[in-house]
Design a protein around this motif. Structure first.
Motif, mmCIF file in Angstrom:
data_model
loop_
_atom_site.group_PDB
_atom_site.id
_atom_site.type_symbol
_atom_site.label_atom_id
_atom_site.label_comp_id
_atom_site.label_asym_id
_atom_site.label_seq_id
_atom_site.Cartn_x
_atom_site.Cartn_y
_atom_site.Cartn_z
ATOM 1 N N GLY A 162 13.794 11.461 -2.829
ATOM 2 C CA GLY A 162 13.173 10.178 -2.569
ATOM 3 C C GLY A 162 11.755 10.091 -3.106
ATOM 4 N N ASN A 163 11.166 8.905 -2.933
ATOM 5 C CA ASN A 163 9.825 8.626 -3.458
ATOM 6 C C ASN A 163 8.906 8.129 -2.351
ATOM 7 O OD1 ASN A 163 11.906 7.567 -5.816
ATOM 8 N ND2 ASN A 163 10.202 8.779 -6.612
ATOM 9 N N ILE A 164 7.659 8.569 -2.417
ATOM 10 C CA ILE A 164 6.599 8.047 -1.552
ATOM 11 C C ILE A 164 5.487 7.575 -2.472
ATOM 12 C CG2 ILE A 164 4.985 8.510 0.320
ATOM 13 C CD1 ILE A 164 6.796 10.809 1.193
ATOM 14 N N VAL A 165 5.280 6.273 -2.517
ATOM 15 C CA VAL A 165 4.289 5.692 -3.427
ATOM 16 C C VAL A 165 3.167 5.078 -2.594
ATOM 17 C CG1 VAL A 165 3.869 3.996 -5.242
ATOM 18 C CG2 VAL A 165 6.053 5.233 -5.170
ATOM 19 N N MET A 207 0.816 -1.210 0.000
ATOM 20 C CA MET A 207 0.000 0.000 0.000
ATOM 21 C C MET A 207 0.859 1.273 0.000
ATOM 22 S SD MET A 207 -2.865 1.276 2.766
ATOM 23 C CE MET A 207 -4.247 0.389 2.076
ATOM 24 N N LEU A 208 1.887 1.279 0.836
ATOM 25 C CA LEU A 208 2.723 2.479 0.988
ATOM 26 C C LEU A 208 4.186 2.087 0.982
ATOM 27 C CD1 LEU A 208 2.764 5.602 1.748
ATOM 28 C CD2 LEU A 208 3.012 4.819 4.113
ATOM 29 N N GLN A 209 4.974 2.834 0.216
ATOM 30 C CA GLN A 209 6.425 2.594 0.196
ATOM 31 C C GLN A 209 7.167 3.911 0.168
ATOM 32 O OE1 GLN A 209 8.113 0.339 -3.134
ATOM 33 N NE2 GLN A 209 9.437 -0.695 -1.655
ATOM 34 N N LEU A 210 8.093 4.066 1.115
ATOM 35 C CA LEU A 210 9.007 5.207 1.142
ATOM 36 C C LEU A 210 10.382 4.708 0.730
ATOM 37 C CD1 LEU A 210 6.648 5.976 3.145
ATOM 38 C CD2 LEU A 210 8.322 7.397 4.327
ATOM 39 N N LYS A 211 10.995 5.391 -0.231
ATOM 40 C CA LYS A 211 12.319 4.984 -0.704
ATOM 41 C C LYS A 211 13.264 6.175 -0.663
ATOM 42 C CE LYS A 211 12.806 2.023 -3.983
ATOM 43 N NZ LYS A 211 12.802 1.344 -5.315
ATOM 44 N N ASN A 212 14.307 6.039 0.155
ATOM 45 C CA ASN A 212 15.396 7.016 0.227
ATOM 46 C C ASN A 212 14.890 8.431 0.518
ATOM 47 O OD1 ASN A 212 18.161 7.661 0.139
ATOM 48 N ND2 ASN A 212 17.975 8.387 -1.976
ATOM 49 N N ILE A 213 13.978 8.554 1.497
ATOM 50 C CA ILE A 213 13.382 9.845 1.809
ATOM 51 C C ILE A 213 14.338 10.697 2.652
ATOM 52 C CG2 ILE A 213 11.531 11.009 3.094
ATOM 53 C CD1 ILE A 213 10.667 9.864 0.414
ATOM 54 N N GLU A 214 14.594 11.894 2.163
ATOM 55 C CA GLU A 214 15.382 12.885 2.897
ATOM 56 C C GLU A 214 14.522 14.133 3.077
ATOM 57 O OE1 GLU A 214 19.147 13.623 1.088
ATOM 58 O OE2 GLU A 214 19.819 11.535 1.277
ATOM 59 N N THR A 215 14.430 14.567 4.326
ATOM 60 C CA THR A 215 13.618 15.738 4.676
ATOM 61 C C THR A 215 14.440 16.660 5.564
ATOM 62 O OG1 THR A 215 11.569 14.444 4.557
ATOM 63 C CG2 THR A 215 11.470 16.518 5.757
ATOM 64 N N TYR A 216 14.302 17.950 5.318
ATOM 65 C CA TYR A 216 15.079 18.960 6.054
ATOM 66 C C TYR A 216 14.146 19.964 6.718
ATOM 67 C CZ TYR A 216 19.379 17.522 3.606
ATOM 68 O OH TYR A 216 20.449 16.819 3.115
ATOM 69 N N TYR A 217 14.591 20.504 7.838
ATOM 70 C CA TYR A 217 14.013 21.706 8.435
ATOM 71 C C TYR A 217 15.072 22.799 8.320
ATOM 72 C CZ TYR A 217 10.399 18.707 10.449
ATOM 73 O OH TYR A 217 9.355 17.817 10.618
ATOM 74 N N GLN A 257 19.040 18.339 8.598
ATOM 75 C CA GLN A 257 18.476 17.153 7.962
ATOM 76 C C GLN A 257 17.792 16.285 9.014
ATOM 77 O OE1 GLN A 257 21.218 14.823 5.636
ATOM 78 N NE2 GLN A 257 19.580 13.643 4.667
ATOM 79 N N ALA A 258 16.491 16.072 8.850
ATOM 80 C CA ALA A 258 15.711 15.293 9.815
ATOM 81 C C ALA A 258 15.616 13.823 9.425
ATOM 82 C CB ALA A 258 14.313 15.884 9.953
ATOM 83 N N LEU A 259 15.485 13.534 8.121
ATOM 84 C CA LEU A 259 15.422 12.162 7.625
ATOM 85 C C LEU A 259 16.563 11.937 6.648
ATOM 86 C CD1 LEU A 259 11.579 11.694 6.984
ATOM 87 C CD2 LEU A 259 12.877 11.185 9.055
ATOM 88 N N LYS A 260 17.255 10.814 6.807
ATOM 89 C CA LYS A 260 18.485 10.561 6.057
ATOM 90 C C LYS A 260 18.381 9.276 5.253
ATOM 91 C CE LYS A 260 20.890 12.748 9.925
ATOM 92 N NZ LYS A 260 21.801 12.529 11.082
ATOM 93 N N GLY A 261 17.509 9.289 4.263
ATOM 94 C CA GLY A 261 17.387 8.126 3.393
ATOM 95 C C GLY A 261 16.506 7.030 3.964
ATOM 96 N N ILE A 262 15.307 7.413 4.429
ATOM 97 C CA ILE A 262 14.385 6.468 5.057
ATOM 98 C C ILE A 262 13.755 5.539 4.019
ATOM 99 C CG2 ILE A 262 12.131 6.316 6.206
ATOM 100 C CD1 ILE A 262 14.177 7.055 8.165
ATOM 101 N N ASP A 263 13.763 4.237 4.318
ATOM 102 C CA ASP A 263 13.054 3.233 3.519
ATOM 103 C C ASP A 263 12.059 2.514 4.430
ATOM 104 O OD1 ASP A 263 14.522 3.756 1.208
ATOM 105 O OD2 ASP A 263 16.021 2.230 1.661
#
Length: 233
Positions: A56-59, A1-11, A15-21
């Motif tokens: 990154g991708n959020i599908v 249903m949901l897939q996160l691949k290499n998610i990087e998020t910054y404030y 850098q808050a997220l460092k390549g989340i899968d």
């Protein structure tokens, strides 16, 4: 249903997220555990569109949703109950519930969903005309979850539903989460009460400083010595 691949998020520059899968299959309860500031809430906000993803991708159900506005992700069937409940304190319980069904035009359907909320949380029926801000923390959490359920979501994301609540209310909330899942709702759960979360989770991820450090089924993570020492002691 949901897939996160290499998610990087910054404030800003942080850098808050460092390549989340992360992946969530239909019908699962998946939990994210970790300490304060690890990136748990940021992960949910990245999914729902409350913060921008840099890479990154959020599908979700085959559709790319990274950086979609929050109102669009909600219409796709993703409901996000944020940390701290975030109800509308000056609105009544009924008005809060109606805010959750903003996209529904059929009054009969809305009333059926309100009755369904009362099935899970009977206390709300007695508080229907009470201002949300005057209720207890536990009642506000019940209202926040019910407001999200008014959307009839396919994926329910819960951020720290047990925070600040008495143990008996925590037990009630987790029983409802289990019941919702048994009825077919897919749930992504962020929770500092790691033992409670892993007990009801099919799978879990341990996140530290924006990175996934461990993953596995809930039972295996409960037995993991590293997890036990850091989060279950």
């Amino acid at each position: 249903m949901l897939q996160l691949k290499n998610i990087e998020t910054y404030y800003g520059g942080i850098q808050a997220l460092k390549g989340i899968d992360i992946s969530v299959d239909k019908g699962e309860v998946v939990t994210l555990i970790g300490s304060n500031g690890a990136g748990k809430s940021t992960t949910l906000k990245s999914i729902s569109g409350l913060v921008k993803v840099k890479t990154g991708n959020i599908v979700y159900n085959g559709t790319e949703i990274a950086n979609k506005p929050a109102h669009e992700t909600s219409l796709l069937g993703i409901a996000h109950v944020p940390e701290g409940r975030r109800i509308f304190p000056r609105l009544t319980v009924k008005e809060n519930l109606l805010m959750g069904s903003f996209s529904v035009k059929n009054k009969r359907v809305i009333n059926e969903r309100i009755e369904r909320a009362f099935h899970y949380f009977p206390k709300l029926k007695d508080r229907l005309e009470q201002k949300g801000g005057t209720m207890s923390g536990g009642e506000q959490q019940m209202l926040a979850i019910s407001r999200a359920l008014m959307m009839e979501p396919k994926l329910l994301m819960l951020d720290e539903p047990s925070m600040g609540l008495a143990p008996i209310i925590v037990e009630q909330i987790f029983e409802i989460i289990k019941e919702l899942n048994q009825e077919g709702l897919t749930i992504l759960l962020v929770e500092q009460n790691a033992y409670q979360a892993l007990q009801i989770a099919h799978r879990g991820y341990v996140i530290q400083t924006g990175e996934i450090k461990l993953q596995g089924n809930g039972f295996d993570l409960i037995k993991n010595e590293e997890v036990r020492e850091a989060y279950l002691a």
